[in-house]
Design a protein around this motif. Structure first.
Motif, PDB file in Angstrom:
ATOM      1  N   HIS A  58      32.847  41.566  34.332  1.00 33.68           N
ATOM      2  CA  HIS A  58      33.834  42.130  35.316  1.00 33.68           C
ATOM      3  C   HIS A  58      33.719  40.764  36.472  1.00 33.68           C
ATOM      4  CE1 HIS A  58      29.865  43.345  37.150  1.00 33.68           C
ATOM      5  NE2 HIS A  58      30.260  42.819  38.153  1.00 33.68           N
ATOM      6  N   HIS A  60      34.231  38.760  40.566  1.00 34.24           N
ATOM      7  CA  HIS A  60      34.464  38.740  41.913  1.00 34.24           C
ATOM      8  C   HIS A  60      35.298  37.709  42.348  1.00 34.24           C
ATOM      9  CE1 HIS A  60      31.111  41.793  42.099  1.00 34.24           C
ATOM     10  NE2 HIS A  60      30.671  41.101  41.165  1.00 34.24           N
ATOM     11  N   GLU A  70      30.150  35.832  44.419  1.00 34.92           N
ATOM     12  CA  GLU A  70      29.163  36.337  45.120  1.00 34.92           C
ATOM     13  C   GLU A  70      27.828  35.716  45.521  1.00 34.92           C
ATOM     14  OE1 GLU A  70      28.867  40.940  44.785  1.00 34.92           O
ATOM     15  OE2 GLU A  70      28.124  40.311  42.981  1.00 34.92           O
ATOM     16  N   HIS A  83      30.480  38.079  36.149  1.00 38.43           N
ATOM     17  CA  HIS A  83      29.337  38.896  35.709  1.00 38.43           C
ATOM     18  C   HIS A  83      29.293  39.415  34.271  1.00 38.43           C
ATOM     19  CE1 HIS A  83      28.194  39.300  40.084  1.00 38.43           C
ATOM     20  NE2 HIS A  83      27.850  38.054  39.457  1.00 38.43           N
ATOM     21  N   THR A 169      24.684  44.515  43.143  1.00 42.83           N
ATOM     22  CA  THR A 169      25.415  44.049  44.433  1.00 42.83           C
ATOM     23  C   THR A 169      26.423  45.305  44.705  1.00 42.83           C
ATOM     24  OG1 THR A 169      27.068  42.998  42.852  1.00 42.83           O
ATOM     25  CG2 THR A 169      25.187  41.808  43.939  1.00 42.83           C
TER      26      THR A 169
END
Ligand SMILES: [Zn+2]
Length: 233
Positions: A58, A60, A70, A83, A169
């Motif tokens: 995925h 961010h 992140e 990630h 996270t």
């Protein structure tokens, strides 16, 4: 003693189809299937003891006016962070793995927006190519053709990374994650980055800035591996 490099197993074997990218309302997510050999890609090395099986990927990101990775590296936040979530092979699934301090290993890959990127990576191109089909919450789209998981790493220098033991996270933030964050970013075009910036959540708002605020280290050690032969200091 330098840390060992990360070893990638089955990252060079094609993944079974279908490969489906889904808008989860807070990120774009793809479940990683088995490879055509009937096995899953996995990693080991670094701080990891044993093998960690790839489960999902995925992103961010920020917005056209803000960076959204992140992790910060030397206080610098890159534009996008990908990630790849892995589960310790000892545990049956991610939910079970989250209950153990050695349960999860996440690889973090940074992207930096370039006006004219000098390299284009076929695997990432396919994945970003379907992002316009998943603008709406809960929509899904299948990647064309087939890719290996390794193709999503482009020409990343995987020998240089930061690594530490920390937490997820996302809410609950289980202390179950060994993070390995590669320090060199991959280039990405403005056009591809904007495909993430266009994604909408369940209320029809842009998803952006879906990263967690930087946390205190609380004295936890962070290790840095460099591919240079030696360093002074
Ligand atoms: Zn993440």
């Amino acid at each position: 003693m330098p840390l060992p490099r990360i070893f990638f197993g089955n990252y060079d074997v094609k993944l079974e189809r279908p490969l489906t990218l889904v808008n989860k309302g807070y990120t774009a997510d793809m479940v990683i299937p088995e490879t055509v050999n009937g096995q899953k890609p996995f990693i080991t090395g670094g701080l990891l003891k044993g093998e960690y099986v790839a489960e999902g990927i995925h992103f961010h990101w920020g917005s056209p006016v803000s960076t959204g990775a992140e992790h910060t590296i030397n206080r610098r936040r890159f534009d996008i962070e990908m990630h790849i979530v892995h589960r310790n092979r000892r545990y049956s699934d991610v939910t079970e793995a989250l209950n153990h301090p050695d349960g999860i290993a996440v690889l973090g890959v940074m992207f930096k927006v370039k006006e004219r990127p000098n390299r284009i990576f076929p695997g990432l191109k396919k994945l970003f190519g379907v992002l316009p089909n998943v603008v709406d919450y809960n929509s899904a789209s299948e990647l064309p053709g087939s890719i290996t998981l390794g193709q999503l790493l482009g020409d990343l220098n995987t020998r240089e990374y930061y690594t530490y033991k920390g937490s997820l996270t996302t809410p609950q933030c289980n202390e179950a994650v060994t993070w390995t964050v590669f320090s060199n970013p991959l280039p990405i075009s403005y056009a591809d980055a904007s495909k993430l910036w266009q994604l909408l959540d369940s209320n029809g708002n842009f998803i952006g800035n879906n990263y967690r605020e930087v946390q205190r280290r609380n004295n936890r050690p962070v290790f840095y591996r460099t591919s240079k032969n030696y360093i002074y200091g």
